[in-house]
Motif scaffolding. Structure first.
Motif, PDB file in Angstrom:
ATOM      1  N   ILE A   1      -8.838   5.103  -2.346  1.00  0.00           N
ATOM      2  CA  ILE A   1      -9.193   3.693  -2.121  1.00  0.00           C
ATOM      3  C   ILE A   1      -8.089   2.978  -1.364  1.00  0.00           C
ATOM      4  CG2 ILE A   1      -9.603   1.494  -3.284  1.00  0.00           C
ATOM      5  CD1 ILE A   1     -11.013   3.075  -5.491  1.00  0.00           C
ATOM      6  N   ALA A   2      -6.816   3.250  -1.744  1.00  0.00           N
ATOM      7  CA  ALA A   2      -5.691   2.609  -1.061  1.00  0.00           C
ATOM      8  C   ALA A   2      -5.617   3.037   0.397  1.00  0.00           C
ATOM      9  CB  ALA A   2      -4.379   2.946  -1.774  1.00  0.00           C
ATOM     10  N   ARG A   3      -5.999   4.273   0.676  1.00  0.00           N
ATOM     11  CA  ARG A   3      -5.873   4.813   2.039  1.00  0.00           C
ATOM     12  C   ARG A   3      -7.080   4.498   2.908  1.00  0.00           C
ATOM     13  NH1 ARG A   3      -5.802   6.140   6.472  1.00  0.00           N
ATOM     14  NH2 ARG A   3      -4.843   7.942   7.498  1.00  0.00           N
ATOM     15  N   TYR A   4      -8.306   4.616   2.350  1.00  0.00           N
ATOM     16  CA  TYR A   4      -9.509   4.511   3.188  1.00  0.00           C
ATOM     17  C   TYR A   4     -10.447   3.377   2.784  1.00  0.00           C
ATOM     18  CZ  TYR A   4      -8.065   9.256   4.458  1.00  0.00           C
ATOM     19  OH  TYR A   4      -7.355  10.346   4.878  1.00  0.00           O
ATOM     20  N   GLY A   5     -10.218   2.737   1.642  1.00  0.00           N
ATOM     21  CA  GLY A   5     -11.137   1.694   1.205  1.00  0.00           C
ATOM     22  C   GLY A   5     -12.505   2.248   0.868  1.00  0.00           C
ATOM     23  N   VAL A   6     -13.531   1.538   1.313  1.00  0.00           N
ATOM     24  CA  VAL A   6     -14.911   1.921   0.969  1.00  0.00           C
ATOM     25  C   VAL A   6     -15.391   3.151   1.724  1.00  0.00           C
ATOM     26  CG1 VAL A   6     -15.533  -0.438   0.362  1.00  0.00           C
ATOM     27  CG2 VAL A   6     -15.838   0.339   2.722  1.00  0.00           C
ATOM     28  N   GLN A   7     -14.608   3.654   2.668  1.00  0.00           N
ATOM     29  CA  GLN A   7     -15.025   4.843   3.410  1.00  0.00           C
ATOM     30  C   GLN A   7     -14.844   6.130   2.613  1.00  0.00           C
ATOM     31  OE1 GLN A   7     -13.972   4.897   7.751  1.00  0.00           O
ATOM     32  NE2 GLN A   7     -12.641   3.225   7.191  1.00  0.00           N
ATOM     33  N   ALA A   8     -14.195   6.040   1.451  1.00  0.00           N
ATOM     34  CA  ALA A   8     -13.925   7.233   0.651  1.00  0.00           C
ATOM     35  C   ALA A   8     -14.620   7.121  -0.696  1.00  0.00           C
ATOM     36  CB  ALA A   8     -12.430   7.430   0.464  1.00  0.00           C
TER      37      ALA A   8
ATOM     38  N   VAL B   1     -14.774  15.073  -3.585  1.00  0.00           N
ATOM     39  CA  VAL B   1     -14.036  14.028  -2.869  1.00  0.00           C
ATOM     40  C   VAL B   1     -14.639  13.868  -1.474  1.00  0.00           C
ATOM     41  CG1 VAL B   1     -11.827  13.430  -1.814  1.00  0.00           C
ATOM     42  CG2 VAL B   1     -11.893  14.336  -4.137  1.00  0.00           C
ATOM     43  N   ILE B   2     -14.854  12.616  -1.068  1.00  0.00           N
ATOM     44  CA  ILE B   2     -15.412  12.310   0.254  1.00  0.00           C
ATOM     45  C   ILE B   2     -14.446  11.376   0.979  1.00  0.00           C
ATOM     46  CG2 ILE B   2     -17.372  11.357   1.527  1.00  0.00           C
ATOM     47  CD1 ILE B   2     -19.085  11.855  -0.956  1.00  0.00           C
ATOM     48  N   LEU B   3     -14.151  11.693   2.228  1.00  0.00           N
ATOM     49  CA  LEU B   3     -13.263  10.854   3.039  1.00  0.00           C
ATOM     50  C   LEU B   3     -13.632  11.005   4.514  1.00  0.00           C
ATOM     51  CD1 LEU B   3      -9.821  12.647   3.363  1.00  0.00           C
ATOM     52  CD2 LEU B   3     -11.627  13.568   1.956  1.00  0.00           C
ATOM     53  N   PRO B   4     -13.189  10.084   5.373  1.00  0.00           N
ATOM     54  CA  PRO B   4     -13.539  10.190   6.787  1.00  0.00           C
ATOM     55  C   PRO B   4     -12.950  11.447   7.433  1.00  0.00           C
ATOM     56  CG  PRO B   4     -12.679   8.006   6.261  1.00  0.00           C
ATOM     57  CD  PRO B   4     -12.406   8.874   5.074  1.00  0.00           C
TER      58      PRO B   4
ATOM     59  N   GLN C   1       0.826  -1.195   0.000  1.00  0.00           N
ATOM     60  CA  GLN C   1       0.000   0.000   0.000  1.00  0.00           C
ATOM     61  C   GLN C   1       0.866   1.253   0.000  1.00  0.00           C
ATOM     62  OE1 GLN C   1      -2.077   1.412   3.595  1.00  0.00           O
ATOM     63  NE2 GLN C   1      -3.969   1.168   2.443  1.00  0.00           N
ATOM     64  N   GLU C   2       1.930   1.254   0.811  1.00  0.00           N
ATOM     65  CA  GLU C   2       2.811   2.416   0.851  1.00  0.00           C
ATOM     66  C   GLU C   2       3.506   2.617  -0.490  1.00  0.00           C
ATOM     67  OE1 GLU C   2       5.412   1.801   4.128  1.00  0.00           O
ATOM     68  OE2 GLU C   2       3.887   2.224   5.646  1.00  0.00           O
ATOM     69  N   ALA C   3       3.910   1.506  -1.126  1.00  0.00           N
ATOM     70  CA  ALA C   3       4.538   1.619  -2.445  1.00  0.00           C
ATOM     71  C   ALA C   3       3.551   2.170  -3.466  1.00  0.00           C
ATOM     72  CB  ALA C   3       5.052   0.253  -2.892  1.00  0.00           C
ATOM     73  N   GLN C   4       2.303   1.709  -3.371  1.00  0.00           N
ATOM     74  CA  GLN C   4       1.285   2.212  -4.284  1.00  0.00           C
ATOM     75  C   GLN C   4       1.039   3.696  -4.067  1.00  0.00           C
ATOM     76  OE1 GLN C   4      -2.659   0.731  -3.643  1.00  0.00           O
ATOM     77  NE2 GLN C   4      -3.358   1.218  -5.712  1.00  0.00           N
ATOM     78  N   LEU C   5       0.954   4.091  -2.795  1.00  0.00           N
ATOM     79  CA  LEU C   5       0.734   5.499  -2.490  1.00  0.00           C
ATOM     80  C   LEU C   5       1.884   6.361  -2.990  1.00  0.00           C
ATOM     81  CD1 LEU C   5      -0.734   5.256   1.120  1.00  0.00           C
ATOM     82  CD2 LEU C   5      -1.944   5.932  -0.948  1.00  0.00           C
TER      83      LEU C   5
END
Length: 373
Positions: free
Chosen positions: A342-349, A365-368, A175-179
């Protein structure tokens, strides 16, 4: 000085601790139970029998440890194979244990308690030994099998926990590499366009404006390239970065670019992924401002609703027909933002974009809502 031997043992017998604890606990429980039974039933020769039970337990402990050593080469084998081999190994172990148990109680200076066994008085010594060992082996087989089942279960559980930890580490690293990969997809056209604008400013002798642009550009890249791409920052810091970027673009488009920022004070400390708005604002400049003939307002706003942070970037520029702008809303920039969310929050974003009913283009954009570091 003794670290190397310990490391060698740890590599060869990684679950030695599990084995020793389970063996010690298993046989200690057995000794406690048979001793308690002797006390309750008031068996004769208590202390002499206790000493012999202790020696039997020591032999049982040793035989169980041998079973463990024989199972170690199967550490990476399937559970079915481990169970099969363990069931086979328990048979000679229980037979040896039954033989020693018979010897210590009936051959080695038999005690009165052992002599009182009426069931064997009419048998020859060989028959007595054979019957006792066979019956004892069958009984003790299930005792050894119970330990083997306990050990295999604990060993497999440890392997599963280790595999879960490795999986979690690999997933976090992936995930960090993807980010990081997504974070560094900064549009090179921004730098090229800025350098071209600098060249024009210098040629037109607007040195003070060019100097300001260089300072802003230097500050922008120093800040963005030094930021940890996996980190979160306060929303107010993210807005400052976008304001810095827009200041550079306002030098390129002094007559066409207008900027509005609407972020409530209580959301200033909300945490967001660093530079999450950068590709969106850059798209607004590229497609909204650069391609419009008149003045265009780029508006960045934020609000909170139902525990979610809503960020909007809207421009009121001209939206070209689809055939002239195939990637206005679906290019690398917005895809980058959506994948990072998606990589950071999944379905919460969530990430939504399209032409605005009031004109122009809007990205939502929506995020927690997260307010701690």
């Amino acid at each position: 000085m003794d670290l190397q031997p310990r490391n060698f043992i740890a590599r060869r017998l990684p679950d030695l601790g599990i084995a020793l604890k389970s063996i010690a606990g298993f046989w200690a429980l057995y000794l406690g139970l048979i001793t308690l039974r002797a006390v309750v039933l008031d068996f004769p020769d208590f202390w002499a029998m206790l000493a012999r039970r202790g020696s039997v337990v020591l032999v049982g402990t040793f035989l169980t440890f041998l079973v463990y050593l024989a199972l170690r080469p199967l550490a990476s084998a399937s559970l079915a194979k481990k169970a099969t081999v363990a069931s086979i190994l328990c048979l000679p172990a229980s037979t040896c244990f039954a033989a020693f148990n018979y010897y210590i109680f009936y051959i080695f200076a038999p005690l009165d308690a052992a002599k009182m066994d009426e069931s064997m008085k009419d048998m020859t010594p060989f028959q007595m030994a054979l019957q006792s060992i066979v019956e004892g082996a069958l009984s003790w087989y299930f005792i050894f099998a119970a330990w083997a089942a306990l050990y295999v279960a604990m060993s497999v559980a440890k392997q599963l926990r280790a595999a879960d930890r490795r999986t979690a580490v690999f997933a976090r690293e992936a995930q960090e590499a993807q980010l990081r990969a997504l974070r560094y997809q900064i549009n090179p056209h921004f730098l090229f366009n800025t350098l071209n604008s600098l060249s024009s400013l210098i040629l037109s002798q607007r040195i003070d404006v060019a100097e300001r642009m260089i300072m802003n550009l230097s500050h922008f890249f120093r800040t963005t390239l030094s930021a940890d791409p996996t980190a979160d920052i306060a929303l107010e810091e993210e807005i400052k970065l976008q304001r810095l970027y827009l200041d550079i673009e306002q030098i390129r488009f002094p007559e066409r670019l207008r900027v509005e920022i609407d972020v409530p004070e209580h959301l200033a400390s909300a945490r967001v992924p660093v530079l999450i708005l950068q590709p969106i604002v850059e798209n607004a400049i590229k497609y909204g401002v650069a391609r419009s003939r008149g003045a265009v307002t780029v508006r960045i706003s934020a609000y909170e609703e139902a525990g979610r942070l809503h960020l909007k970037v809207k421009d009121n520029g001209e939206v070209p027909p689809p055939q002239d702008c195939e990637d206005c809303g679906t290019g690398v920039g917005l895809k980058n933002v959506c994948e990072r969310l998606i990589a950071r929050y999944g379905v919460q974003a969530g990430c939504f974009h399209g032409p605005d009913p009031e004109g122009g283009f809007t990205v939502h954009v929506i995020l927690p809502v997260i307010r701690h570091g």
